[in-house]
Design an enzyme around this catalytic site. Structure first.
Site, mmCIF file in Angstrom:
data_model
loop_
_atom_site.group_PDB
_atom_site.id
_atom_site.type_symbol
_atom_site.label_atom_id
_atom_site.label_comp_id
_atom_site.label_asym_id
_atom_site.label_seq_id
_atom_site.Cartn_x
_atom_site.Cartn_y
_atom_site.Cartn_z
ATOM 1 N N LYS A 25 12.198 -3.855 21.978
ATOM 2 C CA LYS A 25 13.484 -4.463 22.358
ATOM 3 C C LYS A 25 14.649 -3.686 21.758
ATOM 4 O O LYS A 25 15.642 -3.419 22.442
ATOM 5 C CB LYS A 25 13.501 -5.927 21.903
ATOM 6 N N GLY A 98 21.500 -11.578 20.288
ATOM 7 C CA GLY A 98 22.397 -11.118 19.235
ATOM 8 C C GLY A 98 22.499 -9.600 19.221
ATOM 9 O O GLY A 98 23.586 -9.040 19.017
ATOM 10 N N ARG A 126 25.796 -18.217 16.320
ATOM 11 C CA ARG A 126 25.464 -17.150 15.365
ATOM 12 C C ARG A 126 26.722 -16.422 14.853
ATOM 13 O O ARG A 126 27.717 -16.313 15.553
ATOM 14 C CB ARG A 126 24.474 -16.182 16.015
ATOM 15 N N GLN A 174 21.964 -4.278 13.071
ATOM 16 C CA GLN A 174 22.967 -4.629 14.086
ATOM 17 C C GLN A 174 24.369 -4.281 13.587
ATOM 18 O O GLN A 174 25.175 -3.721 14.329
ATOM 19 C CB GLN A 174 22.863 -6.105 14.449
ATOM 20 N N ASP A 324 11.691 -9.980 11.799
ATOM 21 C CA ASP A 324 11.373 -10.828 12.955
ATOM 22 C C ASP A 324 9.942 -11.366 12.917
ATOM 23 O O ASP A 324 9.550 -12.134 13.798
ATOM 24 C CB ASP A 324 11.593 -10.045 14.253
ATOM 25 N N ARG A 355 15.445 -20.048 11.492
ATOM 26 C CA ARG A 355 13.992 -19.845 11.525
ATOM 27 C C ARG A 355 13.290 -20.353 10.281
ATOM 28 O O ARG A 355 12.115 -20.710 10.338
ATOM 29 C CB ARG A 355 13.665 -18.361 11.698
#
Ligand code: S3P
Length: 441
Positions: A25, A98, A126, A174, A324, A355
């Site tokens: 991804k 995101g 977020r 990110q 993740d 999470r």
């Protein structure tokens, strides 16, 4: 997004077979964005055709690139050049993603256009200040934002972006990527300093597209320096299988008695393999069958056999390399003998869901002794969870996928309230598990 779609996973006979999970991804988003910033035609193979990445493809079109699907996983992107985005006519909708939203914010921040960014109810919760802060230093301006710097956000890109030296407040690829993408359009050098190394696909792909990027060790982390205003050249990108998606059949193969599964072509970038290291420490039989190097990333086939697992302590500095993977690691820990302590999970609270809370609730709903202590998650495994619960997924694909894995080997079935969000990152997930012998329905 589709209406909620519940499903349950039941104790299954041994899982067998070979699987190539969908494309990575992180690389898929970046291949589209860098292709859109290069002059000429970039060809991408193995692109993840999940909803998150499709939203990024749509955003690149809205910003002026020609993006075309030419076959299964095969895409071509005709880019507009660095700082060449045009003014989009409509709101850019990133759905649940995101990564797509934050990276494109960085790219837009370096262009003289104004764009409105939005997403679904999960993405609207977020934090986006972490992107607005650095891009505002670089000359972009948030014209409007919802409370707390959240979506929807209208961002006016900088006409003359300013290069910066930016220290990221958390180890986040990110944030790093957004600053580097904005820095493409700035004269001189843009530098990002991270105290712990986060995934480096942006740096690798920037170099692959012809930019001048320097990566140096600094403290326990890295200093990344990009020379601004490069001409990006189109480059072929072959997207390897996503290790974060391979994590689910990997753990399924470890916990279902008698299972043996081969996961092919999995990316083994060392900044993404914390889960494999942790599972091996727990006693997992994961063999690396062959190593290859493809388009700047290492890949391997992994043979996974059912294994007796034991509890371990996972240090906080490992978190960026498996951020993740904690939901499915927590599932593995619930099948181990003994206590697993996962430390330093603060960032898990701001993913597609909280999470940390969603995992602990899901474990407890299935009879597992689990506790949150500050930013740590503690799971006291007793070999086999009871199951029998229904897990609330909170619009989070990885919560849904992780608990379906649990149900394949728990004493009673495990239900999840909604599998529709799995399509954001892993189209074909349920049929893939069924193909290996998983009992889901
Ligand atoms: C990603 C970075 C990670 C990860 C996400 C993908 C990326 O987020 O959780 O799924 O492609 O850069 P952070 O960088 O915010 O930790």
């Amino acid at each position: 997004m589709n209406a909620a779609s519940p499903i349950a996973a039941r104790r299954s006979g041994s899982l067998r077979g070979a699987v190539r999970v969908p494309g990575d991804k992180s690389i898929s988003h970046r291949a589209l964005i860098f292709g859109a910033l290069a002059v000429g035609a970039t060809r991408i193979t193995g692109l993840l055709e999940g909803e998150d990445v499709i939203h990024t493809a749509d955003a690149m079109r809205a910003l002026g690139a020609a993006v075309e699907r030419t076959g299964e996983g095969e895409w071509s992107v005709h880019g507009v050049g660095v700082a060449g985005f045009r003014q989009p006519r409509a709101v850019l909708d990133f759905g649940n993603s995101g990564t797509g939203c934050r990276l494109v914010m960085g790219a837009v921040a370096g262009c003289p256009v104004t764009a409105t960014f939005d997403g679904d109810a999960s993405l609207r919760k977020r934090p986006m200040r972490r992107i607005l802060d650095p891009v505002e230093l670089m000359g972009a301006r948030a014209v409007s934002a919802a409370d707390g710097g959240r979506l929807p956000i209208t961002l006016a890109g900088a006409r003359d972006p300013i290069p910066v030296i930016y220290r990221t407040p958390v180890a986040s690829a990110q944030i790093k990527s957004a600053v580097l993408l904005a820095g493409l359009a700035a004269p001189g050098e843009t530098t990002v300093i991270e105290s712990e190394a986060s995934r480096d696909h942006t740096e690798r792909l920037l170099a692959h597209f012809g930019a001048d990027v320097r990566v140096e060790a600094e403290g326990g982390g890295r200093r990344i320096t990009l020379k601004g205003e490069p001409e990006l050249h189109p480059a072929a990108v072959a997207v390897p299988a996503d290790p974060s998606s391979a994590a689910f059949p990997m753990v399924a193969a470890l916990i279902v008695p008698g299972a043996e599964v081969v996961l092919t072509d999995v990316m083994t970038n060392p900044l993404r393999t914390g889960l494999i290291a942790t599972l091996r420490e727990m006693g997992a039989d994961i063999a690396t069958l062959g190593r290859r190097s493809d388009g700047g990333e290492e890949t391997a086939d992994l043979r996974v056999r059912a294994s007796a697992l034991r509890g371990v302590e996972v240090p906080p500095e490992r978190a960026p390399s498996m951020i993740d993977e904690y939901p499915v690691l927590a599932v593995a820990a619930s099948f181990a003998e003994g206590t697993t302590v996962m430390r330093g999970l603060k960032e898990l609270r701001v993913k597609e869901s909280d999470r940390l809370a969603a995992v602990a609730d899901g474990l407890r709903a299935n009879g597992v002794d689990a506790e949150i202590d500050g930013d740590d998650l503690i799971v006291r495994g007793k070999g086999q969870p009871t199951g029998g619960g229904t897990v609330i997924t909170h619009m989070d694909h990885r919560i849904a996928m992780a608990f379906l894995v649990m149900g394949l080997a728990s004493a009673k079935p495990v239900g999840v309230d909604d599998v529709s969000f799995i399509a954001t990152s892993f189209p074909g997930y349920v049929p893939m598990l069924r193909g290996l012998g998983g009992d889901l329905g």
